[in-house]
Write a protein that holds these residues in place. Sequence first.
Motif, PDB file in Angstrom:
ATOM      1  N   GLU A   8       0.518  -6.798  -4.832  1.00 30.46           N
ATOM      2  CA  GLU A   8       1.737  -7.431  -4.302  1.00 30.46           C
ATOM      3  C   GLU A   8       2.656  -6.422  -3.613  1.00 30.46           C
ATOM      4  O   GLU A   8       3.660  -6.793  -2.994  1.00 30.46           O
ATOM      5  CB  GLU A   8       2.486  -8.115  -5.448  1.00 30.46           C
ATOM      6  CG  GLU A   8       1.654  -9.214  -6.121  1.00 30.46           C
ATOM      7  CD  GLU A   8       2.210  -9.552  -7.498  1.00 30.46           C
ATOM      8  OE1 GLU A   8       3.205 -10.292  -7.571  1.00 30.46           O
ATOM      9  OE2 GLU A   8       1.660  -9.037  -8.513  1.00 30.46           O
ATOM     10  N   ALA A   9       2.325  -5.159  -3.777  1.00 26.00           N
ATOM     11  CA  ALA A   9       3.080  -4.083  -3.109  1.00 26.00           C
ATOM     12  C   ALA A   9       2.181  -2.859  -3.124  1.00 26.00           C
ATOM     13  O   ALA A   9       1.230  -2.780  -3.923  1.00 26.00           O
ATOM     14  CB  ALA A   9       4.389  -3.784  -3.837  1.00 26.00           C
ATOM     15  N   LEU A  10       2.485  -1.906  -2.238  1.00 28.35           N
ATOM     16  CA  LEU A  10       1.668  -0.688  -2.182  1.00 28.35           C
ATOM     17  C   LEU A  10       2.582   0.515  -1.959  1.00 28.35           C
ATOM     18  O   LEU A  10       3.533   0.447  -1.172  1.00 28.35           O
ATOM     19  CB  LEU A  10       0.663  -0.779  -1.025  1.00 28.35           C
ATOM     20  CG  LEU A  10      -0.223   0.453  -0.786  1.00 28.35           C
ATOM     21  CD1 LEU A  10      -1.260   0.602  -1.895  1.00 28.35           C
ATOM     22  CD2 LEU A  10      -0.917   0.375   0.580  1.00 28.35           C
ATOM     23  N   GLY A  11       2.279   1.595  -2.656  1.00 33.33           N
ATOM     24  CA  GLY A  11       2.990   2.849  -2.428  1.00 33.33           C
ATOM     25  C   GLY A  11       2.005   3.934  -2.036  1.00 33.33           C
ATOM     26  O   GLY A  11       0.899   3.994  -2.580  1.00 33.33           O
ATOM     27  N   ILE A  12       2.406   4.773  -1.092  1.00 29.39           N
ATOM     28  CA  ILE A  12       1.527   5.841  -0.617  1.00 29.39           C
ATOM     29  C   ILE A  12       2.240   7.182  -0.740  1.00 29.39           C
ATOM     30  O   ILE A  12       3.304   7.381  -0.156  1.00 29.39           O
ATOM     31  CB  ILE A  12       1.141   5.625   0.863  1.00 29.39           C
ATOM     32  CG1 ILE A  12       0.641   4.189   1.100  1.00 29.39           C
ATOM     33  CG2 ILE A  12       0.090   6.647   1.298  1.00 29.39           C
ATOM     34  CD1 ILE A  12       0.471   3.849   2.592  1.00 29.39           C
TER      35      ILE A  12
ATOM     36  N   PHE B 272      -1.227  -0.287   6.727  1.00 28.35           N
ATOM     37  CA  PHE B 272      -1.338  -0.990   5.442  1.00 28.35           C
ATOM     38  C   PHE B 272      -0.414  -2.195   5.375  1.00 28.35           C
ATOM     39  O   PHE B 272      -0.764  -3.224   4.816  1.00 28.35           O
ATOM     40  CB  PHE B 272      -1.061  -0.026   4.278  1.00 28.35           C
ATOM     41  CG  PHE B 272      -2.241   0.833   3.956  1.00 28.35           C
ATOM     42  CD1 PHE B 272      -3.296   0.336   3.194  1.00 28.35           C
ATOM     43  CD2 PHE B 272      -2.327   2.135   4.431  1.00 28.35           C
ATOM     44  CE1 PHE B 272      -4.406   1.120   2.901  1.00 28.35           C
ATOM     45  CE2 PHE B 272      -3.432   2.932   4.146  1.00 28.35           C
ATOM     46  CZ  PHE B 272      -4.480   2.428   3.385  1.00 28.35           C
ATOM     47  N   ARG B 273       0.769  -2.079   5.956  1.00 23.75           N
ATOM     48  CA  ARG B 273       1.708  -3.190   5.932  1.00 23.75           C
ATOM     49  C   ARG B 273       1.100  -4.399   6.663  1.00 23.75           C
ATOM     50  O   ARG B 273       1.159  -5.525   6.180  1.00 23.75           O
ATOM     51  CB  ARG B 273       3.012  -2.750   6.597  1.00 23.75           C
ATOM     52  CG  ARG B 273       4.179  -3.638   6.304  1.00 23.75           C
ATOM     53  CD  ARG B 273       5.426  -3.119   7.010  1.00 23.75           C
ATOM     54  NE  ARG B 273       6.259  -2.277   6.166  1.00 23.75           N
ATOM     55  CZ  ARG B 273       7.222  -1.468   6.621  1.00 23.75           C
ATOM     56  NH1 ARG B 273       7.432  -1.369   7.930  1.00 23.75           N
ATOM     57  NH2 ARG B 273       7.948  -0.763   5.784  1.00 23.75           N
ATOM     58  N   GLU B 274       0.498  -4.120   7.808  1.00 26.68           N
ATOM     59  CA  GLU B 274      -0.079  -5.217   8.589  1.00 26.68           C
ATOM     60  C   GLU B 274      -1.341  -5.773   7.955  1.00 26.68           C
ATOM     61  O   GLU B 274      -1.579  -6.984   7.957  1.00 26.68           O
ATOM     62  CB  GLU B 274      -0.331  -4.757  10.026  1.00 26.68           C
ATOM     63  CG  GLU B 274       0.989  -4.528  10.754  1.00 26.68           C
ATOM     64  CD  GLU B 274       0.843  -4.159  12.223  1.00 26.68           C
ATOM     65  OE1 GLU B 274      -0.296  -3.937  12.681  1.00 26.68           O
ATOM     66  OE2 GLU B 274       1.897  -4.095  12.903  1.00 26.68           O
ATOM     67  N   ALA B 275      -2.156  -4.893   7.383  1.00 25.77           N
ATOM     68  CA  ALA B 275      -3.423  -5.355   6.811  1.00 25.77           C
ATOM     69  C   ALA B 275      -3.208  -6.136   5.516  1.00 25.77           C
ATOM     70  O   ALA B 275      -3.934  -7.089   5.225  1.00 25.77           O
ATOM     71  CB  ALA B 275      -4.342  -4.161   6.552  1.00 25.77           C
ATOM     72  N   LEU B 276      -2.205  -5.733   4.750  1.00 20.70           N
ATOM     73  CA  LEU B 276      -2.037  -6.345   3.425  1.00 20.70           C
ATOM     74  C   LEU B 276      -0.902  -7.369   3.376  1.00 20.70           C
ATOM     75  O   LEU B 276      -0.819  -8.157   2.417  1.00 20.70           O
ATOM     76  CB  LEU B 276      -1.783  -5.258   2.368  1.00 20.70           C
ATOM     77  CG  LEU B 276      -2.892  -4.203   2.178  1.00 20.70           C
ATOM     78  CD1 LEU B 276      -2.427  -3.127   1.202  1.00 20.70           C
ATOM     79  CD2 LEU B 276      -4.188  -4.842   1.682  1.00 20.70           C
ATOM     80  N   SER B 277      -0.012  -7.328   4.344  1.00 20.43           N
ATOM     81  CA  SER B 277       1.168  -8.217   4.351  1.00 20.43           C
ATOM     82  C   SER B 277       1.956  -8.174   3.045  1.00 20.43           C
ATOM     83  O   SER B 277       2.352  -9.215   2.506  1.00 20.43           O
ATOM     84  CB  SER B 277       0.757  -9.666   4.657  1.00 20.43           C
ATOM     85  OG  SER B 277       0.056  -9.738   5.858  1.00 20.43           O
ATOM     86  N   VAL B 278       2.153  -6.970   2.529  1.00 19.04           N
ATOM     87  CA  VAL B 278       2.999  -6.778   1.335  1.00 19.04           C
ATOM     88  C   VAL B 278       3.942  -5.610   1.639  1.00 19.04           C
ATOM     89  O   VAL B 278       3.706  -4.852   2.586  1.00 19.04           O
ATOM     90  CB  VAL B 278       2.161  -6.450   0.069  1.00 19.04           C
ATOM     91  CG1 VAL B 278       1.204  -7.597  -0.274  1.00 19.04           C
ATOM     92  CG2 VAL B 278       1.406  -5.129   0.223  1.00 19.04           C
ATOM     93  N   PRO B 279       5.007  -5.453   0.854  1.00 17.07           N
ATOM     94  CA  PRO B 279       5.882  -4.288   1.053  1.00 17.07           C
ATOM     95  C   PRO B 279       5.111  -2.989   0.801  1.00 17.07           C
ATOM     96  O   PRO B 279       4.344  -2.912  -0.166  1.00 17.07           O
ATOM     97  CB  PRO B 279       6.967  -4.458  -0.013  1.00 17.07           C
ATOM     98  CG  PRO B 279       6.889  -5.888  -0.449  1.00 17.07           C
ATOM     99  CD  PRO B 279       5.475  -6.325  -0.234  1.00 17.07           C
ATOM    100  N   VAL B 280       5.296  -2.010   1.682  1.00 15.96           N
ATOM    101  CA  VAL B 280       4.611  -0.726   1.523  1.00 15.96           C
ATOM    102  C   VAL B 280       5.647   0.397   1.556  1.00 15.96           C
ATOM    103  O   VAL B 280       6.513   0.426   2.439  1.00 15.96           O
ATOM    104  CB  VAL B 280       3.559  -0.503   2.644  1.00 15.96           C
ATOM    105  CG1 VAL B 280       2.855   0.837   2.452  1.00 15.96           C
ATOM    106  CG2 VAL B 280       2.545  -1.632   2.670  1.00 15.96           C
ATOM    107  N   GLY B 281       5.572   1.278   0.593  1.00 13.13           N
ATOM    108  CA  GLY B 281       6.450   2.445   0.564  1.00 13.13           C
ATOM    109  C   GLY B 281       5.642   3.695   0.867  1.00 13.13           C
ATOM    110  O   GLY B 281       4.489   3.801   0.449  1.00 13.13           O
ATOM    111  N   LEU B 282       6.246   4.616   1.602  1.00 10.80           N
ATOM    112  CA  LEU B 282       5.547   5.861   1.950  1.00 10.80           C
ATOM    113  C   LEU B 282       6.462   7.045   1.695  1.00 10.80           C
ATOM    114  O   LEU B 282       7.653   6.991   2.002  1.00 10.80           O
ATOM    115  CB  LEU B 282       5.169   5.842   3.438  1.00 10.80           C
ATOM    116  CG  LEU B 282       4.598   7.151   4.015  1.00 10.80           C
ATOM    117  CD1 LEU B 282       3.180   7.397   3.511  1.00 10.80           C
ATOM    118  CD2 LEU B 282       4.620   7.131   5.547  1.00 10.80           C
ATOM    119  N   ASP B 283       5.904   8.087   1.133  1.00  9.77           N
ATOM    120  CA  ASP B 283       6.634   9.348   1.006  1.00  9.77           C
ATOM    121  C   ASP B 283       5.604  10.461   0.904  1.00  9.77           C
ATOM    122  O   ASP B 283       4.400  10.198   0.903  1.00  9.77           O
ATOM    123  CB  ASP B 283       7.574   9.326  -0.210  1.00  9.77           C
ATOM    124  CG  ASP B 283       8.864  10.107   0.052  1.00  9.77           C
ATOM    125  OD1 ASP B 283       8.762  11.265   0.500  1.00  9.77           O
ATOM    126  OD2 ASP B 283       9.955   9.548  -0.176  1.00  9.77           O
TER     127      ASP B 283
END
Lengths: 294, 294
Positions: A52-56, A91-102
């Motif tokens: 439901e969300a992804l962090g990188i 990733f945002r476009e492929a998964l359509s979930v909120p993605v955080g990057l740092d």
Amino acid sequence: MVIGGIEAGGTKMVCAVGDEAGNLSDRMTVLTGTPEDTLPRMIRYFKEKKVEALGIGCFGPLDLDRKSPGYGSITSTPKPGWAGCEILKVFREALSVPVGLDTDVNGAVLGEVLLGAAKDCDTAVYLTIGTGAGVGVYCNGALLHGLVHPEAGHLLIGRKSGDSFPGVCPFHENCLEGLASGPALEKRWGRPAAELFAREEVWELEAYYLAQAVSNYILAYSPQKVILWGGVMHQTQLFGLVRAKVRELLNGYVRHPALEEELDGYIVPPGLGDNAGIIGAIQLGRLAAERMNG
Amino acid sequence: MVIGGIEAGGTKMVCAVGDEAGNLSDRMTVLTGTPEDTLPRMIRYFKEKKVEALGIGCFGPLDLDRKSPGYGSITSTPKPGWAGCEILKVFREALSVPVGLDTDVNGAVLGEVLLGAAKDCDTAVYLTIGTGAGVGVYCNGALLHGLVHPEAGHLLIGRKSGDSFPGVCPFHENCLEGLASGPALEKRWGRPAAELFAREEVWELEAYYLAQAVSNYILAYSPQKVILWGGVMHQTQLFGLVRAKVRELLNGYVRHPALEEELDGYIVPPGLGDNAGIIGAIQLGRLAAERMNG
């Protein structure tokens, strides 16, 4: 919540699924090939896991300036194919979930502040020293970016007198990564760090360089906790040596119990151990979801 | 609003009155004697001026931990009489107005962020190098304290090979203050900085040490602006020398226009000039009043 995390490194990509509380329910590792090879496999994995969300937490340098047109991309890396990769957008476009990057190290320090050894700190530092040297910084209650993001693994340090080893950093004659990373150790002494365990002079010199950097992090950030990890710090005898040399170098100038009788609890390994990076990445995903929900 | 400010130093206390916008309407200087001598004179001044809030930018080290019983006091200074002085409480009780306290250099960086050269930055650094060396840090939109407060004027740096000058810092063999402050310059070259203007080798070496520290601030904080000032930097030829050496030391590793074609506007003197400290102190007073009013 089902949250995905990626610890994106130059040699491998650790992908995992977990929850807000730091529990990991699954994990998969992909070797880092070109983006065309590597990204679709990760996307497939996170789709299957219904995150439901992804962090990188990603190797850098990254464009983390939200006002920049390149926000969310890897910038000038020498790794083939990855310079300019818009990893956040992909990733945002492929998964359509909120993605955080740092940065990978900012992910790790976040994990430690929320769930590890730096819990309740508003200012903490995480140094990883292994294949390279990287520093994640949490400052005044948030991850530090500023102009770009900290690059304190390349802090300039003073050479031990008589040390003529040329270093391994192509940019700096005298930086921490160049003089004290795993590759520096191996090049200096002719064999990998793990095989040098019994040689006292190796760790004395290593601690001397690490302690200079750590002392400067203390002077610069005034952190409430200093976390050290990475391949080189798996030689855990280094902790005691680094603490002793930090005490010697600071020489009582900064007065606080943390730097005196409580030093053993101040310069520490991560509470989350080798999972700091991936659990931190999952927390980046959680924060992205929270930002999206206002 | 009528706001008082104090730039509290070891030799003198600059007191002033101004407003939110950075205008100064009055100023008075007291030599720093014992607290018993000095404090009542300042209290009388601010009472007469009917200030509605007061900000103090003070020499340190200070206890700035709001949860500590010693919050608002000067801690371990060698200045006779001042160790343990509860400076915040003294003024708060005497004046019955909101009082803000921070380090002198944090006051200066605040002034620069709100009204000077670092306007609109969320992360900026202010180094003063004169009688001593001190660094104020604004990070993620707030002044940085962390465990105590930054002490990055004592950053450990590498010696130029062949430099055997012992330094003037009683704590550190190789720190910025010890190798490059005004007293260090004077002791190294036998006369005060101002009389050394024409000697190129003096400023080359000075810039070498300053640039190491500045490079490390850039690597550590990733600031959006680096402000340099203090007695030594009144030798303004140093700005060009420091910029050139920072460029050489970083060697293109951190990629950003600010560090390349825009470097002249990145490493700069304070926009408020010699008033940065006192205007910043007044802003500390304004913030204290705002905190009190919710």
